[in-house]
Every structure is written in C-alpha cells, then in structure tokens.
Scaffold this active site. Structure first.
Site, PDB file in Angstrom:
ATOM      1  N   GLU A  94       0.842  -1.189   0.000  1.00  0.00           N
ATOM      2  CA  GLU A  94       0.000   0.000   0.000  1.00  0.00           C
ATOM      3  C   GLU A  94       0.886   1.250   0.000  1.00  0.00           C
ATOM      4  O   GLU A  94       0.426   2.355   0.250  1.00  0.00           O
ATOM      5  CB  GLU A  94      -0.940   0.008   1.209  1.00  0.00           C
ATOM      6  CG  GLU A  94      -0.242  -0.076   2.551  1.00  0.00           C
ATOM      7  CD  GLU A  94      -1.134   0.344   3.696  1.00  0.00           C
ATOM      8  OE1 GLU A  94      -1.576   1.498   3.692  1.00  0.00           O
ATOM      9  OE2 GLU A  94      -1.388  -0.497   4.580  1.00  0.00           O
TER      10      GLU A  94
ATOM     11  N   CYS B 293      -3.352  -3.144   4.472  1.00  0.00           N
ATOM     12  CA  CYS B 293      -2.416  -4.207   4.879  1.00  0.00           C
ATOM     13  C   CYS B 293      -2.814  -5.591   4.366  1.00  0.00           C
ATOM     14  O   CYS B 293      -2.173  -6.583   4.707  1.00  0.00           O
ATOM     15  CB  CYS B 293      -2.314  -4.237   6.404  1.00  0.00           C
ATOM     16  SG  CYS B 293      -1.997  -2.632   7.116  1.00  0.00           S
TER      17      CYS B 293
ATOM     18  N   HIS C  47      -2.248  -9.967  11.866  1.00  0.00           N
ATOM     19  CA  HIS C  47      -1.737  -8.679  11.398  1.00  0.00           C
ATOM     20  C   HIS C  47      -1.502  -7.824  12.647  1.00  0.00           C
ATOM     21  O   HIS C  47      -2.364  -7.764  13.530  1.00  0.00           O
ATOM     22  CB  HIS C  47      -2.744  -7.992  10.469  1.00  0.00           C
ATOM     23  CG  HIS C  47      -2.408  -6.543  10.275  1.00  0.00           C
ATOM     24  ND1 HIS C  47      -1.242  -6.153   9.682  1.00  0.00           N
ATOM     25  CD2 HIS C  47      -3.040  -5.407  10.653  1.00  0.00           C
ATOM     26  CE1 HIS C  47      -1.176  -4.835   9.685  1.00  0.00           C
ATOM     27  NE2 HIS C  47      -2.257  -4.354  10.271  1.00  0.00           N
TER      28      HIS C  47
HETATM   29  N1  CAA Z   1       1.448   3.232  30.733  1.00  0.00           N
HETATM   30  C1  CAA Z   1       0.829   2.127  30.270  1.00  0.00           C
HETATM   31  N2  CAA Z   1      -0.196   2.178  29.376  1.00  0.00           N
HETATM   32  C2  CAA Z   1      -0.598   3.383  28.936  1.00  0.00           C
HETATM   33  C3  CAA Z   1       0.005   4.577  29.393  1.00  0.00           C
HETATM   34  C4  CAA Z   1       1.071   4.473  30.332  1.00  0.00           C
HETATM   35  N3  CAA Z   1       1.705   5.526  30.791  1.00  0.00           N
HETATM   36  N4  CAA Z   1      -0.608   5.621  28.784  1.00  0.00           N
HETATM   37  C5  CAA Z   1      -1.557   5.094  27.980  1.00  0.00           C
HETATM   38  N5  CAA Z   1      -1.552   3.759  28.076  1.00  0.00           N
HETATM   39  C6  CAA Z   1      -2.382   2.790  27.353  1.00  0.00           C
HETATM   40  C7  CAA Z   1      -3.830   3.209  27.226  1.00  0.00           C
HETATM   41  O1  CAA Z   1      -4.557   2.856  28.375  1.00  0.00           O
HETATM   42  C8  CAA Z   1      -4.246   2.433  25.997  1.00  0.00           C
HETATM   43  O2  CAA Z   1      -4.465   1.092  26.332  1.00  0.00           O
HETATM   44  P1  CAA Z   1      -5.944   0.453  26.271  1.00  0.00           P
HETATM   45  O3  CAA Z   1      -6.483   0.719  24.903  1.00  0.00           O
HETATM   46  O4  CAA Z   1      -5.691  -0.976  26.547  1.00  0.00           O
HETATM   47  O5  CAA Z   1      -6.713   1.145  27.340  1.00  0.00           O
HETATM   48  C9  CAA Z   1      -2.981   2.434  25.134  1.00  0.00           C
HETATM   49  O6  CAA Z   1      -1.920   2.774  26.017  1.00  0.00           O
HETATM   50  C10 CAA Z   1      -3.011   3.457  24.012  1.00  0.00           C
HETATM   51  O7  CAA Z   1      -3.342   4.684  24.583  1.00  0.00           O
HETATM   52  P2  CAA Z   1      -4.408   5.636  23.905  1.00  0.00           P
HETATM   53  O8  CAA Z   1      -5.642   4.869  23.549  1.00  0.00           O
HETATM   54  O9  CAA Z   1      -4.541   6.873  24.702  1.00  0.00           O
HETATM   55  O10 CAA Z   1      -3.572   5.938  22.569  1.00  0.00           O
HETATM   56  P3  CAA Z   1      -3.804   7.013  21.493  1.00  0.00           P
HETATM   57  O11 CAA Z   1      -5.217   7.438  21.417  1.00  0.00           O
HETATM   58  O12 CAA Z   1      -2.803   8.069  21.717  1.00  0.00           O
HETATM   59  O13 CAA Z   1      -3.450   6.212  20.131  1.00  0.00           O
HETATM   60  C11 CAA Z   1      -3.817   4.486  18.507  1.00  0.00           C
HETATM   61  C12 CAA Z   1      -3.470   4.815  19.967  1.00  0.00           C
HETATM   62  C13 CAA Z   1      -5.290   4.802  18.262  1.00  0.00           C
HETATM   63  C14 CAA Z   1      -3.569   3.015  18.274  1.00  0.00           C
HETATM   64  C15 CAA Z   1      -2.929   5.340  17.563  1.00  0.00           C
HETATM   65  O14 CAA Z   1      -1.588   5.040  17.790  1.00  0.00           O
HETATM   66  C16 CAA Z   1      -3.244   5.114  16.088  1.00  0.00           C
HETATM   67  O15 CAA Z   1      -4.150   5.739  15.546  1.00  0.00           O
HETATM   68  N6  CAA Z   1      -2.473   4.231  15.396  1.00  0.00           N
HETATM   69  C17 CAA Z   1      -2.675   3.933  13.959  1.00  0.00           C
HETATM   70  C18 CAA Z   1      -3.936   3.128  13.697  1.00  0.00           C
HETATM   71  C19 CAA Z   1      -3.829   1.694  14.154  1.00  0.00           C
HETATM   72  O16 CAA Z   1      -2.753   1.169  14.371  1.00  0.00           O
HETATM   73  N7  CAA Z   1      -4.979   1.018  14.245  1.00  0.00           N
HETATM   74  C20 CAA Z   1      -5.023  -0.386  14.592  1.00  0.00           C
HETATM   75  C21 CAA Z   1      -6.124  -1.143  13.884  1.00  0.00           C
HETATM   76  S1  CAA Z   1      -6.156  -0.735  12.152  1.00  0.00           S
HETATM   77  C22 CAA Z   1      -5.033  -1.792  11.404  1.00  0.00           C
HETATM   78  O17 CAA Z   1      -4.681  -2.786  11.931  1.00  0.00           O
HETATM   79  C23 CAA Z   1      -4.500  -1.391  10.062  1.00  0.00           C
HETATM   80  C24 CAA Z   1      -3.126  -0.852  10.234  1.00  0.00           C
HETATM   81  O18 CAA Z   1      -2.144  -1.576  10.204  1.00  0.00           O
HETATM   82  C25 CAA Z   1      -2.951   0.593  10.449  1.00  0.00           C
END
Ligand code: CAA
Length: 457
Positions: free
Chosen positions: A83, A117, A252
């Site tokens: 991609e 992906c 994945h």
């Molecule tokens: N210590 C331990 N854990 C902590 C922490 C700390 N100090 N601070 C936060 N966390 C935890 C949170 O509790 C959360 O865990 P849970 O979901 O289990 O509660 C985790 O860390 C992530 O924290 P947030 O939810 O606050 O994270 P965020 O909103 O900043 O972003 C994300 C996370 C949405 C994955 C972001 O990184 C993102 O958008 N990534 C790209 C999209 C993605 O990867 N999507 C996955 C499915 S799509 C897919 O699979 C296709 C692909 O390849 C992209």
C-alpha cells in the site's frame, strides 16, 4: 491439482536503523509506558530517503533467490502486495523484473495488489489459486509484500515501521495452506485510508480502526469455524472448533497490544458459542455472556477479564510471533508474514511439526481473512521444514545489529522524506554505508520521475 501448496522458503528485510520507543516517549512528552506498555512496542524501524518500496522489494527478492539458489527462470508468477504507492500506474512488480533480465525470463504472471495491509494476503491467495488451476505451468510463485509505515507527528506516529517479506510458493510445502478454509469479511469503512496522493501519510481514525479490526476478526473467525466444522462433519467429526485446535495463532500486527487483545477476542468468541458448563475454562467471563456484541468492543472491564483469562494461551500460541513487530513496528502488508517468520525463528522444527497455525489478515477500508497453515510432520535434519526454520533463525541477531538513532535524527529523516516525496531530479542524501550490505537503494530520480536503483556491495 498439486498437493500441499504453501510456503517453501521465506526472507525478511527490515531497515538497518531504529528509534527506541522509550526515547520517543520522552521526546514526545507522553507518560512513560504509553508506547512500550500501552502499545507493546519497544523499537521502531524506519527508512531514510535512500529507500523506497521498490528498493525494499528488490532487496528481499534478491536475498531470497540468492539463498535458495533457484534459477531465475524457475519462477512463473510474481505477486506484490503493498500500500506504499509511488506511482498510480506502474507496478512494483515491473521494477522487480530488472532482477530477471539476465535470465531472459519474462514469462512471469502477476502484478501488484492493494488494499491497505491486506495486499500481501491477497497476493498469497492469488499465487496459491494459480498453482491449483489449469493455468499452472509447473513453476514456482514468488509472493512479495512490503511497506513503509509512516505517520505525521501525533499519536499514530509510534505505530510506524517498515519492512518486506518474500515467500517462495510451491507444492509439498512445509507450511501448506489448508484447502477450503478461508473465512473472509469485507465492508466499506473509512478507518485508515490514503486519499492525499501528495503525501506518504494516511488519514486515520484510530479508535474506529480498532473496532473495525475486532469486528472483522469476529466475522472471519465465525465463518472459518463454520467451514472447518462442515469439513469435519463430512469426515464424521461433530464438535465445535475452538482455539485448542490451533497450536499457534498469528495476526496482522498494527501494534503488539492489539494482538494480545485479539487473541483474547477469539477466546471470547469460543466462550460465547460454548454452553454454560464451561466456566472453569473461561474463568471470569460469565458476567459478560449476555452483552450485545456491538457493546463489547469498547468495554474496558471485559477487556481486562479477557486479557487475564487468555494470558496462558497468549504466551503459548502467539507471543513468540510478535518478536519482529515489537522490535520493528508495523510493516503493513508484510506484518502478518513477519509474525510467521518470528514464530519460526523462536521454535524448533520438532516443536512446529504437525501443528496448525491460524492466521488473521486485516487491511483497513476494509478487507480481512482468517485462514490456516498445516505444518508438515517431517522435522528431520535437512527436511524442507528444518531448512525453512534454520533459514530464519538469525532474525534476532540481525535485529540486534541495527543502528539506534535518536528521536531527533528520526524526526529529521521523517522531515526529509516529506521534503523529497514526489520530488524530481535529485539523488537522495545519506550514506549508503548505513544500509545493510547487499541492500538495494534509490540512486536517482530523474526529471521524468524515472527511478534508478543500485545495490550496496
Ligand atoms: N502506561 C501504560 N499504558 C498506557 C500509558 C502508560 N503511561 N498511557 C496510555 N496507556 C495505554 C492506554 O490505556 C491504551 O491502552 P488500552 O487501549 O488498553 O486502554 C494504550 O496505552 C493506548 O493509549 P491511547 O488509547 O490513549 O492511545 P492514542 O489514542 O494516543 O493512540 C492508537 C493509539 C489509536 C492506536 C494510535 O496510535 C493510532 O491511531 N495508530 C494507527 C492506527 C492503528 O494502528 N490502528 C489499529 C487497527 S487498524 C489496522 O490494523 C491497520 C493498520 O495496520 C494501520
């Protein structure tokens, strides 16, 4: 048709540099543990401007062909899943044809397949379908998947990564695709997509993407189970399929924590379709039996209970497959196959022999499949399984030999990638000695956007 079509040999490529996620937490001023514990990521590999999707794929194919010592004219099909689009018309596959030039072999079907992906899995299915059809001419297929996963500054950036995997596909394979067993789910969603053709970065709705992934997993697992149970019934076996029927399970991997939750989610599926007398097996889950499925994707109490109930299973079936993802990050189309390589690099041929490996492939937008590999019984020294496992065993050593870069250097290189993306008439800056020996790199983009590549000795 030929028997046991599947993976005969594999090669994995990742960049020679990485940023440490602990350093990145400090640099981004987020709480300690957010990336390393919350996302489950320790390091993230990244490419300089000298590498693009073509160079990644050139390297991984060349390495696979050199290691297997196959003649170039033994390949009758080459599929690319990616991609990482640098041209809306010209396929990466056409660039890879350079490698075949000296052999004179131009009779090679297959082009690129794109849907986030999922393209690598679609390519693998295409190659296997070709081999089981009247069009098969007796030669091997190559499946290549690779991507450069980069995000703009912000909460998605630590879920980047880069890499490529090449697989040699043929009959009598030590990792045979199980026939008739693909559970697929496709729907229209805007969870992650790349509408801005002037940028490498996707648009992401992170929270939605996680729900889409889990919903697709539920649907694919349900239809896979229905199909295998139907096969079993025809063979006189009448019982439900559960995770116990999978010795290993790979996913994945956008980030590793997501995978731990996904294995837990499969256990939840088993639990929901079990009768009420299985409390000992699914401890702590009974309180959640009556929840509506759509309410289960964001329920934190359920999350906790599932992670606890499935921990042993995760350690046995899945954890080893996350080695490359933990240390290198998301590789998009090649992520699932990097997990397969990690699994092979952490188990002996004897451990793996005769097992079933479940695989879940997810591509945003969305396209997803659940399928499985049957590992051959023969693990004797020199057997195809033994050779395959040995060829991957240096993965941890190769990862450890990468160069650690600071978050400042990483950010500078991301800025350079932005600056040079779709630029013409330039030679990428950087020292080719920073690349692993034998790596192909981008030497020049001329005034007509034509790309020229060279190989580091
Ligand atoms: N210590 C331990 N854990 C902590 C922490 C700390 N100090 N601070 C936060 N966390 C935890 C949170 O509790 C959360 O865990 P849970 O979901 O289990 O509660 C985790 O860390 C992530 O924290 P947030 O939810 O606050 O994270 P965020 O909103 O900043 O972003 C994300 C996370 C949405 C994955 C972001 O990184 C993102 O958008 N990534 C790209 C999209 C993605 O990867 N999507 C996955 C499915 S799509 C897919 O699979 C296709 C692909 O390849 C992209």
């Amino acid at each position: 048709w030929p028997k046991d079509v599947g993976i005969l040999a594999m090669e994995v490529y990742f960049p020679a540099q990485y940023v440490d996620q602990t350093d990145l937490e400090k640099y981004n001023n987020v709480e300690a543990g957010k990336y390393t514990v919350g996302l489950g990521q320790t390091h993230m590999g990244f490419c300089s401007v000298q590498e693009d999707i073509n160079s990644l794929c050139l390297t991984v194919v060349q390495r696979l062909m050199e290691r297997t010592q196959l003649p170039w004219d033994a390949v009758g099909r080459l599929e690319v899943g990616t991609e990482t689009i640098i041209d809306k018309s010209k396929a990466v596959k056409t660039v890879l044809m350079e490698l075949f030039q000296d052999s004179g072999n131009t009779d090679i079907e297959g082009i690129d397949t794109t849907n986030a992906c999922y393209g690598g899995t679609a390519s693998l299915f295409n190659a296997a379908n070709w081999m089981e059809s009247s069009y098969w001419d007796g030669r091997y297929a190559l499946v290549v998947c690779g991507d450069i996963a980069v995000y703009p500054n912000g909460n998605a950036r630590p879920t980047g990564g880069a890499g490529a995997v090449a697989m040699l596909i043929g009959p009598k394979a030590p990792l045979a695709l199980e026939q008739g067993l693909r559970g697929t789910h496709m729907e229209n969603a805007y969870d992650f997509y790349k509408p801005n053709l002037a940028s490498e970065y996707p648009l992401v709705d992170g929270k939605l993407s996680i729900q889409c992934y889990l919903r697709a997993l539920d649907r694919c697992y349900t239809s896979y189970r229905q199909k295998i149970q139907k096969q079993w019934k025809q063979a006189g076996i009448d019982r439900p399929f559960t995770l116990d029927d999978l010795q290993y399970m790979i996913f994945h991997t956008p980030f590793c924590k997501m995978v731990q939750k996904s294995l837990a989610r499969l256990m939840f599926n088993d639990f929901r379709s079990s009768s009420g007398d299985t409390q000992a097996l699914y401890q702590g889950l009974e309180a959640f039996r009556e929840l509506k499925l759509e309410d289960t994707y964001t329920n934190k109490d359920l999350d906790k209970a599932l992670l606890k109930a499935s921990l042993d299973m995760f350690n046995k079936k899945t954890k080893a497959s996350l080695y490359l993802s933990t240390h290198n990050g998301n590789m998009y189309t090649s992520s699932l196959y990097g997990c397969l390589a990690s699994l092979l690099s952490h188990h002996s041929a004897q451990d793996l022999a005769g097992s079933r490996i479940g695989a879940f492939s997810y591509g945003s937008g969305l396209a997803a499949s659940f399928f499985s590999f049957r590992v051959s019984q023969d693990a004797s020294p020199g057997s195809p399984l033994d050779t395959l496992v040995n060829s991957i065993s240096d993965l941890p050593k190769r990862l450890a030999s990468r160069k650690r870069m600071s978050p400042e250097e990483f950010t500078e290189i991301m800025n350079q990638r932005e600056q040079f993306f779709h630029k013409v008439n330039f030679s990428p800056p950087g020292d080719t000695n920073n690349l692993f020996p034998g790596t192909w790199y981008l030497e020049r983009v001329d005034e007509m956007y034509r790309r020229k590549y060279a190989r580091r000795p």
